[in-house]
Design an enzyme around this catalytic site. Sequence first.
Site, short mmCIF file in Angstrom:
data_model
loop_
_atom_site.label_atom_id
_atom_site.label_comp_id
_atom_site.label_asym_id
_atom_site.label_seq_id
_atom_site.Cartn_x
_atom_site.Cartn_y
_atom_site.Cartn_z
N TYR A 33 14.23 -32.99 -32.98
CA TYR A 33 12.89 -33.70 -33.78
C TYR A 33 12.82 -33.23 -35.14
O TYR A 33 13.55 -31.87 -35.50
CB TYR A 33 11.44 -33.31 -33.29
CG TYR A 33 10.95 -31.85 -33.60
CD1 TYR A 33 11.26 -30.89 -32.76
CD2 TYR A 33 9.92 -31.96 -34.38
CE1 TYR A 33 10.69 -29.68 -33.00
CE2 TYR A 33 9.31 -30.72 -34.81
CZ TYR A 33 9.61 -29.44 -33.80
OH TYR A 33 8.99 -28.35 -33.97
N HIS A 102 19.91 -33.79 -13.95
CA HIS A 102 20.13 -32.98 -15.07
C HIS A 102 21.53 -33.32 -15.94
O HIS A 102 21.15 -33.32 -17.17
CB HIS A 102 20.37 -31.67 -14.79
CG HIS A 102 18.82 -30.76 -14.29
ND1 HIS A 102 18.22 -31.22 -13.15
CD2 HIS A 102 18.15 -29.84 -14.64
CE1 HIS A 102 17.19 -30.49 -13.04
NE2 HIS A 102 17.03 -29.77 -14.21
N LYS A 147 16.54 -27.47 -33.64
CA LYS A 147 14.98 -27.82 -33.57
C LYS A 147 14.91 -28.75 -32.40
O LYS A 147 14.74 -30.06 -32.61
CB LYS A 147 14.81 -28.44 -35.19
CG LYS A 147 13.49 -28.54 -35.35
CD LYS A 147 13.21 -29.07 -36.75
CE LYS A 147 11.62 -29.12 -37.24
NZ LYS A 147 10.69 -28.04 -36.71
N GLU A 179 10.23 -14.93 -36.45
CA GLU A 179 9.47 -15.99 -36.93
C GLU A 179 8.34 -16.28 -36.22
O GLU A 179 7.99 -15.65 -35.19
CB GLU A 179 10.58 -17.13 -37.10
CG GLU A 179 10.90 -17.81 -35.81
CD GLU A 179 11.69 -19.00 -36.10
OE1 GLU A 179 11.58 -19.76 -37.02
OE2 GLU A 179 12.42 -19.31 -34.75
N1 PLP Z 1 10.42 -22.02 -37.56
C1 PLP Z 1 9.86 -22.70 -36.54
C2 PLP Z 1 10.00 -22.30 -35.16
C3 PLP Z 1 9.40 -23.97 -36.75
O1 PLP Z 1 8.96 -24.79 -35.90
C4 PLP Z 1 9.09 -24.37 -38.15
C5 PLP Z 1 8.82 -25.80 -38.50
O2 PLP Z 1 8.49 -26.32 -37.59
C6 PLP Z 1 9.79 -23.53 -39.07
C7 PLP Z 1 10.25 -22.42 -38.95
C8 PLP Z 1 9.75 -24.10 -40.59
O3 PLP Z 1 10.92 -24.93 -40.96
P1 PLP Z 1 10.75 -25.90 -42.14
O4 PLP Z 1 10.55 -25.17 -43.36
O5 PLP Z 1 11.96 -26.58 -42.13
O6 PLP Z 1 9.48 -26.87 -41.76
#
Ligand code: PLP
Length: 286
Positions: A33, A102, A147, A179
């Site tokens: 996504y 799967h 993502k 993060e």
């Molecule tokens: N880290 C994670 C786990 C995220 O889900 C997101 C954004 O959804 C980010 C970092 C920040 O990414 P972006 O600056 O592309 O929104």
Amino acid sequence: MRELGLINGRLVDMNENVVTMEDRGHQFGDGVYEVTKVYNGKCFALRPHLDRLYQSLRAIRIPATYTFEELVQFHEALIKESGITEGSIYLQITRGAAPRVHPFPEQVVPCLTMSIRPSGPVKQELRDNGVKIILIPDERWLRCDIKSLNLLSNVLGKQQAKEAGCYEAVMVRDGSVTEGTSSNFFVVKDGVIWTHPATNLILKGVTRTILLERLAKELDLTILEKAFDVSFVKGASEAFLSGTSTEIMPVISIDGKLVNDGVVGPITRKLQAAYTQLIDEECGRN
Ligand code: PLP
């Protein structure tokens, strides 16, 4: 103005049931996504978001069946037809519908869904005064650079933050601070900004990249992409989060301990102002 959806290029009412029970996104979280912000009726940083979408698709071997131009058109159509000028657009691509086993189906027909919803500006109070965070163990898989729709750890972490009265949970893996559950994390020490390197252990945020490659350079700030531990964080003079929805968010408390006596620091302020200015310029906002 109304919320609007899109499935495989067709605009649909947000309440229409469009995804089948057998969709692999629903069955396995088998998809990827993106989310982009709309300011003044324009998508901000759409190109890097779409570039990352194609990278995520490649990484999990879902064929790309829409061109860059088509995806741009879909974003524009959602903005135009919804009448939403300040909002967020979510986009998901799954490995499509197939009986639940799967392995990939023989013939993969990916399913694209998108939606637009209004979203106001980030709360001024939070932007100005900063937020509290907690540190939690990073229990995710080892491809956090993708993502992926699989967000279970992130969901549980964010809920833990909420229950602790905090805005975000920032994760720690093998002693290194990685993060947030939906944001990247930065600390400032001795005037230098530190953030985890863009390895498989974090999502390479679009906002993070803008900060590193554009804002820090313009402001002549030094950013190090280098892992750091919890004691380093506790000794930081500033901390902040970055993300599409989060923008640049000051952190004033970590696990109940104040950062810089709870006062938002000058480097965070400068980056926040520069980011807002960039949005103004790119999206023609006054
Ligand atoms: N880290 C994670 C786990 C995220 O889900 C997101 C954004 O959804 C980010 C970092 C920040 O990414 P972006 O600056 O592309 O929104």
